[in-house]
Design a protein around this motif. Structure first.
Motif, PDB file in Angstrom:
ATOM      1  N   THR A 107      35.299  36.286  48.744  1.00 50.56           N
ATOM      2  CA  THR A 107      34.154  35.480  48.342  1.00 50.56           C
ATOM      3  C   THR A 107      33.677  34.683  49.547  1.00 50.56           C
ATOM      4  O   THR A 107      34.344  34.648  50.589  1.00 50.56           O
ATOM      5  N   LYS A 141      26.499  42.435  48.006  1.00 49.00           N
ATOM      6  CA  LYS A 141      26.407  41.829  46.690  1.00 49.00           C
ATOM      7  C   LYS A 141      27.396  42.500  45.746  1.00 49.00           C
ATOM      8  O   LYS A 141      27.520  43.714  45.726  1.00 49.00           O
ATOM      9  N   GLN A 142      28.120  41.682  44.999  1.00 46.34           N
ATOM     10  CA  GLN A 142      28.979  42.160  43.926  1.00 46.34           C
ATOM     11  C   GLN A 142      28.579  41.337  42.709  1.00 46.34           C
ATOM     12  O   GLN A 142      29.009  40.184  42.562  1.00 46.34           O
ATOM     13  N   GLY A 143      27.682  41.892  41.914  1.00 48.80           N
ATOM     14  CA  GLY A 143      27.096  41.116  40.837  1.00 48.80           C
ATOM     15  C   GLY A 143      26.225  40.026  41.440  1.00 48.80           C
ATOM     16  O   GLY A 143      25.351  40.286  42.251  1.00 48.80           O
ATOM     17  N   ARG A 144      26.496  38.769  41.110  1.00 42.79           N
ATOM     18  CA  ARG A 144      25.713  37.662  41.667  1.00 42.79           C
ATOM     19  C   ARG A 144      26.351  37.060  42.915  1.00 42.79           C
ATOM     20  O   ARG A 144      25.791  36.178  43.544  1.00 42.79           O
ATOM     21  N   LEU A 145      27.530  37.536  43.263  1.00 45.10           N
ATOM     22  CA  LEU A 145      28.265  36.982  44.400  1.00 45.10           C
ATOM     23  C   LEU A 145      27.959  37.714  45.698  1.00 45.10           C
ATOM     24  O   LEU A 145      27.747  38.925  45.708  1.00 45.10           O
ATOM     25  N   ASN A 146      27.966  36.969  46.797  1.00 46.45           N
ATOM     26  CA  ASN A 146      27.985  37.576  48.127  1.00 46.45           C
ATOM     27  C   ASN A 146      29.450  37.757  48.476  1.00 46.45           C
ATOM     28  O   ASN A 146      30.250  36.829  48.323  1.00 46.45           O
TER      29      ASN A 146
END
Length: 77
Positions: A25, A54-59
């Protein structure tokens, strides 16, 4: 996942980056490179940070990309 190629600024030869394994993360990546998370976010916005995905809403960041980015930033003292 397959290894990805990135152009090396010094030699124009592709460098193989192993982007397999766990991702980090923003908070974990910042700790990995010795920065505060907000600094890493700012570097990303300015286009001077390490490659992120991007993994969903995460960088998220791969350790191999962080290592390559650190190598480019370090200079001999």
């Amino acid at each position: 996942m397959d290894a990805q190629s990135t152009e090396c600024a010094q030699s124009n030869r592709p460098i193989e980056i192993d982007r397999s394994g766990p991702v980090l993360t923003t908070k974990q990546a910042a700790e990995y490179v010795g920065l505060k998370p907000q600094t890493l976010r700012r570097f990303k916005c300015e286009g001077i940070g390490p490659d992120s995905f991007k993994q969903g809403r995460l960088n998220v960041y791969y350790p191999a990309d962080l290592d390559l980015w650190l190598q480019k930033r370090l200079v001999a003292a």
